[in-house]
Design an enzyme around this catalytic site. Structure first.
Site, short mmCIF file in Angstrom:
data_model
loop_
_atom_site.label_atom_id
_atom_site.label_comp_id
_atom_site.label_asym_id
_atom_site.label_seq_id
_atom_site.Cartn_x
_atom_site.Cartn_y
_atom_site.Cartn_z
N ASN A 7 17.84 6.59 19.58
CA ASN A 7 16.91 7.60 19.10
C ASN A 7 15.51 7.13 19.52
OD1 ASN A 7 15.27 9.33 17.71
ND2 ASN A 7 16.10 8.86 15.68
N ARG A 95 19.91 10.91 20.45
CA ARG A 95 19.46 11.94 19.52
C ARG A 95 18.27 12.67 20.16
NH1 ARG A 95 14.99 11.75 15.00
NH2 ARG A 95 15.41 13.77 14.07
N HIS A 184 17.45 18.52 11.67
CA HIS A 184 18.41 17.72 10.88
C HIS A 184 19.83 18.27 11.01
CE1 HIS A 184 14.79 16.93 8.07
NE2 HIS A 184 14.98 15.84 8.79
N ASN A 215 12.22 11.51 4.33
CA ASN A 215 10.78 11.72 4.49
C ASN A 215 10.52 13.11 5.04
OD1 ASN A 215 8.59 10.17 3.78
ND2 ASN A 215 9.31 8.49 5.07
N ARG A 245 4.48 16.10 4.91
CA ARG A 245 4.34 17.42 5.55
C ARG A 245 4.29 18.52 4.50
NH1 ARG A 245 9.45 16.67 9.46
NH2 ARG A 245 9.22 14.41 9.60
N ASP A 286 6.32 8.19 -1.27
CA ASP A 286 7.59 7.52 -1.57
C ASP A 286 7.96 7.80 -3.03
OD1 ASP A 286 9.60 5.58 -2.30
OD2 ASP A 286 9.14 4.62 -0.38
N GLU A 388 23.91 9.93 10.57
CA GLU A 388 23.63 10.67 11.81
C GLU A 388 24.10 9.91 13.04
OE1 GLU A 388 19.81 11.17 9.84
OE2 GLU A 388 19.55 13.00 11.00
P1 ADP Z 1 13.64 9.40 7.08
O1 ADP Z 1 14.97 9.04 7.77
O2 ADP Z 1 13.32 10.86 7.11
O3 ADP Z 1 12.50 8.53 7.45
P2 ADP Z 1 15.02 8.56 4.66
O4 ADP Z 1 16.19 9.47 4.64
O5 ADP Z 1 15.26 7.11 4.93
O6 ADP Z 1 13.84 9.12 5.54
O7 ADP Z 1 14.31 8.69 3.22
C1 ADP Z 1 13.16 7.94 2.92
C2 ADP Z 1 12.67 8.32 1.54
O8 ADP Z 1 13.72 8.16 0.58
C3 ADP Z 1 11.56 7.45 1.02
O9 ADP Z 1 10.29 7.89 1.45
C4 ADP Z 1 11.70 7.58 -0.48
O10 ADP Z 1 10.91 8.68 -0.93
C5 ADP Z 1 13.15 7.92 -0.69
N1 ADP Z 1 13.88 6.79 -1.32
C6 ADP Z 1 14.46 5.74 -0.76
N2 ADP Z 1 15.03 4.94 -1.67
C7 ADP Z 1 14.81 5.52 -2.88
C8 ADP Z 1 15.15 5.21 -4.23
N3 ADP Z 1 15.85 4.12 -4.54
N4 ADP Z 1 14.74 6.06 -5.20
C9 ADP Z 1 14.06 7.19 -4.89
N5 ADP Z 1 13.71 7.54 -3.64
C10 ADP Z 1 14.08 6.73 -2.64
#
Ligand code: ADP
Length: 402
Positions: A7, A95, A184, A215, A245, A286, A388
Site C-alpha cells: 500500500n 492497494r 474502503h 481514522n 475530515r 483519537d 484488508e
Molecule cells: P486507519 O486505518 O483509518 O488509519 P484505524 O482503523 O487503525 O485507522 O483506526 C484508528 C482509530 O481507531 C484511532 O484514531 C482511534 O480513534 C481508534 N481506536 C483505536 N484503538 C482504540 C481503542 N482501544 N478505543 C477506542 N478507539 C480506538
C-alpha cells in the site's frame, strides 16, 4: 504460497507478506516520511512465532525506490529474513485507492492498467501518484513476479445512478466523472463476506449495513451481497464525521470561508481534510483521548462524540429505508472494533427498528466475528475485525489463478 501486499502512499509504503493458504502474516511494516530529511522503517518479522521480532531504523529515504529496496533487503536477509529470495513470492497485490469507473474488479497489472491508474490521478491526486510509483518500483525490484491492482472503489461500482449521481449539472459527470465512487470497498467486502458466513446465508441473499470506523470512516448499504449505496463521495472527504475530515457539509460553507477568511479553495480543502472532524470540534481525533477527556468533564469532547454517532445513526437509518430488510449491521476498523461506547451510542434505543443490543456482549467482544446484539434481536449487530491485506492477498490469488 506467499503474497506480498503493498500500500504505497504519497510519502509512505505499508507492506505485508502473507501466507495465502492460512491467511497468516509472516512479515509487515511501514516506511514513513519518504522524501523528508529523515525517514523511518518499522519492520516485524516471523509474526506470531517464537522468533517474532520488531525493529525500527531511521534514515533518509529520498524516494519510494530506496524505501522499497530496504524492505526487500529485510525480507531476504540471510539471518532475519522470512524468505530466501524473490522466487518465493507468488504474486504482489497493490492497494489502489481510486479506480474510477474503469476498474470494477481487481485486475492483473500491465502497461495499459498502469496507464488506467494514472488516468484517474485527477480524481485522487493524494493517493494514485504514490500507487503508480509503488507499482513501478515493485516491477523493477521483483522482475517476473505478477502483480495485481485491488481498488478501494471497485466494490461500490454496483451502485445504480440514482445512488451515485450528485444533483449537479449532468455535464460534470460526462466531462470529469464527477459522481459518488465510495472507498474502503476492500474492507466492506471482507466484513460482509465474513458476516454472511456468520449468519449462515449465501452472500447474494444478505442485506447488510457495514460500518467501517477508522481514522477515515464510511458506511455501505449492501443489497443481495452487492453495494447499493455508500457514504463517501467523489473523494474520501464525504460522508460521516471522521477523525480529521469533515464528512458531508453544506457545500456553500466552502465559498463562505474563502470570502470571510481570505483563504484559497485548496487551503479550505486542507482544513476540511486535516483539521476538521472530531479534531476540529474538540482538538483530538483519537477516540481514546476523547473518552479520557469526557471523563474529565470536557464538553467539547462530549459534543464531538455526540455529533459523530448522531451522523452514523442518520446513515444507518437511511440505509434501513433503502434496503427495506436488513439482516445485520456490522462494525469494523479501529473504532468499530475497539470502542464499545461508540457502538452502544450508535445503536441505542432502536428496538422499534429491530435492533436490540446485549450490553455484556458489546462490552466483552472477544475479537472473533460475533454478535453484540441480543439473541432475540431481529437485526443482528456484529463486530468483525477487518483485514484488508488478507482480502487483497485473496484477490491477488484469484486474479492470477494461483
Ligand atoms: P486507519 O486505518 O483509518 O488509519 P484505524 O482503523 O487503525 O485507522 O483506526 C484508528 C482509530 O481507531 C484511532 O484514531 C482511534 O480513534 C481508534 N481506536 C483505536 N484503538 C482504540 C481503542 N482501544 N478505543 C477506542 N478507539 C480506538
Amino acid at each position: 504460497m506467499k503474497i506480498l501486499v503493498i500500500n504505497a502512499g504519497s510519502s509512505s509504503i505499508k507492506y505485508q507478506l502473507l501466507d495465502a493458504k492460512d491467511g497468516c502474516a509472516l512479515a509487515s511494516g511501514i516506511v514513513e516520511r519518504i522524501g523528508d530529511d529523515m525517514g523511518s522503517l518499522t519492520h516485524k518479522g516471523f509474526i506470531g512465532s517464537a522468533n517474532e521480532y520488531k525493529e525500527k531504523m531511521e534514515c533518509p529515504f529520498p524516494t519510494h525506490r530506496e524505501g522499497m529496496h530496504e524492505v526487500v533487503k529485510l525480507l531476504v536477509d540471510p539471518e532475519k529474513g522470512v524468505i530466501k529470495d524473490h522466487s518465493e513470492i507468488s504474486g504482489i497485490g497493490h492497494r489502489i485507492v481510486h479506480g474510477g469507473e474503469r476498474f470494477y474488479a481487481p485486475v492483473e497489472i500491465d502497461e495499459d492498467v498502469l496507464q488506467g491508474i494514472r488516468d484517474v490521478i485527477p480524481l485522487a491526486p493524494l493517493h494514485n501518484p504514490g500507487h503508480v510509483i509503488g507499482i513501478e518500483v515493485a516491477m523493477e525490484l521483483f522482475p517476473g513476479v505478477r502483480q495485481v491492482a485491488v481498488f478501494d472503489t471497485s466494490f461500490h461500482q454496483t451502485m445504480e445512478p440514482k445512488a451515485y449521481q450528485f444533483g449537479v449539472p449532468y455535464e460534470l459527470y460526462e466531462e470529469f466523472g464527477i459522481r459518488r465512487y465510495g472507498f474502503h470497498g476492500t474492507s466492506h467486502k471482507f466484513v460482509a463476506r465474513e458476516a454472511a458466513k456468520y449468519l449462515g446465508k449465501p452472500m447474494e441473499e444478505c442485506n447488510l449495513v457495514t460500518v467501517h470506523l477508522g481514522n477515515g470512516a464510511s458506511l455501505c448499504a449492501i443489497k443481495n451481497g452487492k453495494c447499493y449505496d455508500t457514504s463517501m463521495g467523489l473523494t474520501p472527504l464525504g460522508g460521516i464525521i471522521m477523525g480529521t475530515r469533515c464528512g458531508d457539509i453544506d457545500p456553500a460553507i466552502i465559498g463562505f470561508i474563502c470570502d470571510k477568511k481570505g483563504m484559497s479553495v485548496s487551503e479550505v480543502e486542507h482544513m476540511l481534510t486535516h483539521d476538521s472532524g472530531l479534531k476540529g470540534i474538540c482538538g483530538s481525533n483519537d477516540l481514546r483521548d476523547i473518552h479520557t477527556r469526557i471523563e474529565e468533564g470536557d464538553e467539547r469532547a462530549v459534543l464531538a462524540l455526540e455529533m459523530a454517532t448522531h451522523r452514523v445513526r442518520q446513515f444507518i437509518g437511511s440505509y434501513f429505508f433503502e434496503l427495506g430488510r436488513v439482516d445485520a449491521v456490522i462494525f469494523t476498523a479501529g473504532i468499530g472494533e475497539n470502542d464499545p461506547e461508540y457502538r452502544a451510542k450508535t445503536c441505542a434505543d432502536l428496538e422499534n427498528f429491530g435492533i436490540v443490543m446485549d450490553k455484556d456482549k458489546n462490552w466483552n467482544w472477544d475479537r472473533t466475528p460475533s454478535a453484540i446484539s441480543a439473541d432475540e434481536s431481529p437485526v443482528k449487530v456484529l463486530v468483525i475485525a477487518t483485514n484488508e491485506e488478507l482480502e487483497i492477498a485473496n484477490d491477488t490469488v484469484a486474479v492470477l489463478g494461483l
